[in-house]
Design an enzyme around this catalytic site. Structure first.
Site, PDB file in Angstrom:
ATOM      1  N   HIS A  85      30.080  15.363  66.564  1.00  0.00           N
ATOM      2  CA  HIS A  85      31.281  15.318  65.712  1.00  0.00           C
ATOM      3  C   HIS A  85      31.974  16.671  65.691  1.00  0.00           C
ATOM      4  CE1 HIS A  85      27.706  16.245  63.304  1.00  0.00           C
ATOM      5  NE2 HIS A  85      28.484  17.057  62.598  1.00  0.00           N
ATOM      6  N   HIS A 137      34.359  18.980  63.331  1.00  0.00           N
ATOM      7  CA  HIS A 137      34.890  19.148  61.974  1.00  0.00           C
ATOM      8  C   HIS A 137      36.310  19.690  62.077  1.00  0.00           C
ATOM      9  CE1 HIS A 137      30.979  19.189  59.636  1.00  0.00           C
ATOM     10  NE2 HIS A 137      30.508  19.457  60.842  1.00  0.00           N
TER      11      HIS A 137
HETATM   12  P1  AMP Z   1      26.887  18.958  60.692  1.00  0.00           P
HETATM   13  O1  AMP Z   1      26.102  19.780  59.699  1.00  0.00           O
HETATM   14  O2  AMP Z   1      27.822  19.763  61.548  1.00  0.00           O
HETATM   15  O3  AMP Z   1      25.964  18.067  61.508  1.00  0.00           O
HETATM   16  O4  AMP Z   1      27.842  18.062  59.819  1.00  0.00           O
HETATM   17  C1  AMP Z   1      27.505  16.802  59.324  1.00  0.00           C
HETATM   18  C2  AMP Z   1      28.572  16.427  58.337  1.00  0.00           C
HETATM   19  O5  AMP Z   1      28.511  15.037  58.122  1.00  0.00           O
HETATM   20  C3  AMP Z   1      28.421  17.098  56.965  1.00  0.00           C
HETATM   21  O6  AMP Z   1      29.608  17.839  56.667  1.00  0.00           O
HETATM   22  C4  AMP Z   1      28.237  15.917  56.005  1.00  0.00           C
HETATM   23  O7  AMP Z   1      28.857  16.114  54.779  1.00  0.00           O
HETATM   24  C5  AMP Z   1      28.865  14.778  56.789  1.00  0.00           C
HETATM   25  N1  AMP Z   1      28.371  13.456  56.454  1.00  0.00           N
HETATM   26  C6  AMP Z   1      27.085  13.048  56.410  1.00  0.00           C
HETATM   27  N2  AMP Z   1      27.007  11.736  56.085  1.00  0.00           N
HETATM   28  C7  AMP Z   1      28.294  11.313  55.931  1.00  0.00           C
HETATM   29  C8  AMP Z   1      28.888  10.058  55.599  1.00  0.00           C
HETATM   30  N3  AMP Z   1      28.142   8.974  55.345  1.00  0.00           N
HETATM   31  N4  AMP Z   1      30.239   9.983  55.529  1.00  0.00           N
HETATM   32  C9  AMP Z   1      30.996  11.074  55.780  1.00  0.00           C
HETATM   33  N5  AMP Z   1      30.505  12.285  56.099  1.00  0.00           N
HETATM   34  C10 AMP Z   1      29.168  12.405  56.176  1.00  0.00           C
END
Ligand code: AMP
Ligand code: ZN
Length: 138
Positions: free
Chosen positions: A100, A102
């Protein structure tokens, strides 16, 4: 059995998400724990753990959706700036192991800290040696 991937569940509609955009290959939705308003995630529909398992076409599709959404967020929210961030591996801060990007709207007085500036004064010979190690894989 291992935990199902939360982003795969969002893709299939088995978990909720506030979606901003979707097409054949990608999906963009709001982060559930936003750093600032408009904090958005862009993912490939297909499960890829990180950048290392993505092919060029899928990466390009995610990159184009990221570019497009960044422009829309910029127009809609008019933040002072925007960071793009992407983590590969636990050591890099990755917590959800489905690739993903951001999109992080930034404000002059927000509390987010981004530090990409490291040690000063590395000499060119040292940089050349590092570059050579990388070039051998190009
Ligand atoms: P990372 O730490 O770069 O892997 O980012 C993962 C991101 O996914 C974090 O910012 C979380 O807040 C977000 N996240 C996790 N579960 C969900 C969800 N169900 N819906 C939306 N965002 C999510
Ligand atoms: Zn997944």
């Amino acid at each position: 059995m291992s935990q199902p991937c939360i982003f795969c569940l969002i893709v299939t509609g088995q978990a909720p998400a506030v979606t901003l955009y979707e097409d054949d290959q990608t999906l963009a939705f709001l982060d559930i724990n936003p750093i600032n308003d408009g904090h958005t995630l862009v993912i490939p529909r297909q499960h890829h753990q990180d950048i290392h398992s993505m092919d060029e076409a899928i990466y390009r599709a995610v990159a184009e959706t990221t570019r497009r959404l960044t422009e829309k967020i910029h127009a809609a929210l008019q933040p002072d700036g925007i960071n793009l961030f992407q983590a590969n591996g636990k050591a890099a801060g990755q917590t959800v192991f489905h690739f993903h990007n951001h999109i992080l709207p930034r404000y002059a007085d927000d509390k987010m800290v981004v530090e990409v500036h490291g040690k000063l004064g590395v000499d060119h010979a040292e940089l050349e040696q590092l570059a050579e190690r990388i070039r051998q894989h190009l």
